[in-house]
Design a protein around this motif. Sequence first.
Motif, PDB file in Angstrom:
ATOM      1  N   VAL A  35       5.695  -4.042  10.643  1.00 19.67           N
ATOM      2  CA  VAL A  35       5.206  -3.773   9.296  1.00 19.67           C
ATOM      3  C   VAL A  35       6.410  -3.516   8.394  1.00 19.67           C
ATOM      4  O   VAL A  35       7.319  -2.765   8.758  1.00 19.67           O
ATOM      5  CB  VAL A  35       4.256  -2.555   9.281  1.00 19.67           C
ATOM      6  CG1 VAL A  35       3.853  -2.195   7.860  1.00 19.67           C
ATOM      7  CG2 VAL A  35       3.022  -2.835  10.139  1.00 19.67           C
ATOM      8  N   ASP A  36       6.413  -4.147   7.232  1.00 20.21           N
ATOM      9  CA  ASP A  36       7.463  -3.931   6.238  1.00 20.21           C
ATOM     10  C   ASP A  36       7.225  -2.562   5.598  1.00 20.21           C
ATOM     11  O   ASP A  36       6.170  -2.333   4.997  1.00 20.21           O
ATOM     12  CB  ASP A  36       7.407  -5.045   5.191  1.00 20.21           C
ATOM     13  CG  ASP A  36       8.460  -4.882   4.112  1.00 20.21           C
ATOM     14  OD1 ASP A  36       9.545  -4.345   4.400  1.00 20.21           O
ATOM     15  OD2 ASP A  36       8.189  -5.290   2.969  1.00 20.21           O
TER      16      ASP A  36
ATOM     17  N   LEU B  28       0.843  -1.191   0.000  1.00 20.67           N
ATOM     18  CA  LEU B  28       0.000   0.000   0.000  1.00 20.67           C
ATOM     19  C   LEU B  28       0.878   1.240   0.000  1.00 20.67           C
ATOM     20  O   LEU B  28       1.781   1.358   0.837  1.00 20.67           O
ATOM     21  CB  LEU B  28      -0.898   0.003   1.236  1.00 20.67           C
ATOM     22  CG  LEU B  28      -1.818   1.196   1.426  1.00 20.67           C
ATOM     23  CD1 LEU B  28      -2.911   1.205   0.345  1.00 20.67           C
ATOM     24  CD2 LEU B  28      -2.449   1.159   2.814  1.00 20.67           C
ATOM     25  N   VAL B  29       0.629   2.141  -0.922  1.00 20.57           N
ATOM     26  CA  VAL B  29       1.329   3.423  -0.934  1.00 20.57           C
ATOM     27  C   VAL B  29       0.549   4.385  -0.050  1.00 20.57           C
ATOM     28  O   VAL B  29      -0.669   4.514  -0.193  1.00 20.57           O
ATOM     29  CB  VAL B  29       1.447   3.997  -2.366  1.00 20.57           C
ATOM     30  CG1 VAL B  29       2.074   5.387  -2.340  1.00 20.57           C
ATOM     31  CG2 VAL B  29       2.237   3.061  -3.267  1.00 20.57           C
ATOM     32  N   ILE B  30       1.252   5.038   0.852  1.00 22.64           N
ATOM     33  CA  ILE B  30       0.638   6.061   1.707  1.00 22.64           C
ATOM     34  C   ILE B  30       1.267   7.397   1.345  1.00 22.64           C
ATOM     35  O   ILE B  30       2.487   7.555   1.358  1.00 22.64           O
ATOM     36  CB  ILE B  30       0.854   5.765   3.198  1.00 22.64           C
ATOM     37  CG1 ILE B  30       0.135   4.476   3.582  1.00 22.64           C
ATOM     38  CG2 ILE B  30       0.357   6.928   4.046  1.00 22.64           C
ATOM     39  CD1 ILE B  30       0.323   4.084   5.031  1.00 22.64           C
TER      40      ILE B  30
ATOM     41  N   ASN C 168      -3.837  -6.686   8.771  1.00 15.86           N
ATOM     42  CA  ASN C 168      -3.603  -7.381   7.507  1.00 15.86           C
ATOM     43  C   ASN C 168      -2.126  -7.572   7.198  1.00 15.86           C
ATOM     44  O   ASN C 168      -1.781  -8.129   6.166  1.00 15.86           O
ATOM     45  CB  ASN C 168      -4.267  -6.616   6.360  1.00 15.86           C
ATOM     46  CG  ASN C 168      -5.763  -6.697   6.419  1.00 15.86           C
ATOM     47  OD1 ASN C 168      -6.344  -7.736   6.140  1.00 15.86           O
ATOM     48  ND2 ASN C 168      -6.403  -5.604   6.821  1.00 15.86           N
ATOM     49  N   ASN C 169      -1.258  -7.054   8.085  1.00 14.06           N
ATOM     50  CA  ASN C 169       0.184  -7.091   7.863  1.00 14.06           C
ATOM     51  C   ASN C 169       0.533  -6.576   6.465  1.00 14.06           C
ATOM     52  O   ASN C 169       1.292  -7.188   5.720  1.00 14.06           O
ATOM     53  CB  ASN C 169       0.735  -8.502   8.081  1.00 14.06           C
ATOM     54  CG  ASN C 169       2.227  -8.501   8.268  1.00 14.06           C
ATOM     55  OD1 ASN C 169       2.811  -7.513   8.699  1.00 14.06           O
ATOM     56  ND2 ASN C 169       2.867  -9.596   7.911  1.00 14.06           N
ATOM     57  N   THR C 170      -0.054  -5.448   6.122  1.00 15.26           N
ATOM     58  CA  THR C 170       0.099  -4.845   4.802  1.00 15.26           C
ATOM     59  C   THR C 170       1.450  -4.151   4.686  1.00 15.26           C
ATOM     60  O   THR C 170       1.763  -3.264   5.490  1.00 15.26           O
ATOM     61  CB  THR C 170      -1.033  -3.824   4.546  1.00 15.26           C
ATOM     62  OG1 THR C 170      -2.289  -4.483   4.712  1.00 15.26           O
ATOM     63  CG2 THR C 170      -0.936  -3.221   3.162  1.00 15.26           C
ATOM     64  N   PRO C 171       2.257  -4.521   3.688  1.00 19.18           N
ATOM     65  CA  PRO C 171       3.515  -3.793   3.473  1.00 19.18           C
ATOM     66  C   PRO C 171       3.224  -2.377   2.982  1.00 19.18           C
ATOM     67  O   PRO C 171       2.261  -2.153   2.237  1.00 19.18           O
ATOM     68  CB  PRO C 171       4.241  -4.615   2.407  1.00 19.18           C
ATOM     69  CG  PRO C 171       3.257  -5.573   1.869  1.00 19.18           C
ATOM     70  CD  PRO C 171       2.067  -5.611   2.752  1.00 19.18           C
TER      71      PRO C 171
END
Length: 137
Positions: free
Chosen positions: A107-108, A41-43, A78-81
Amino acid sequence: MNYYVARNIDEFDRRPKYDNPDENKLPIIFNELNVDWSKRLVICEGTFDMMKCGENVVPLLGSDLNEESKLFSQIISNNTPIALALDGDMWRTKTPKIIKKLQEYDVDVVLVDVREHGDPGKMSKQQFRDALSLAIA
């Protein structure tokens, strides 16, 4: 619709520049409908930045990621990178704080360096893709 943003785009320096609802943003994930939590996911900071960042992107609607927010909760559960692409002026202030906060939850996180352009919104989509491909941990 669960949130909106309006922005002044004329040549006058009117205040406020942005018009947001007065409601609490913590339970809102802007662009949540299009998020795949199983992929990176880009933040970014704002909606104009989001338009240049490709797919699977969420703007913070600011420059802080609150641990009490629904976004933070979804990332952790969700352990979302994450690929963090805050504006260049946040490089030494809020960016390291957000990275540290996410890393505390294992979190990665990679950092997208947009300093040459100032912010993702000023980049072309290709320039952002190139910066994303060079993102560093």
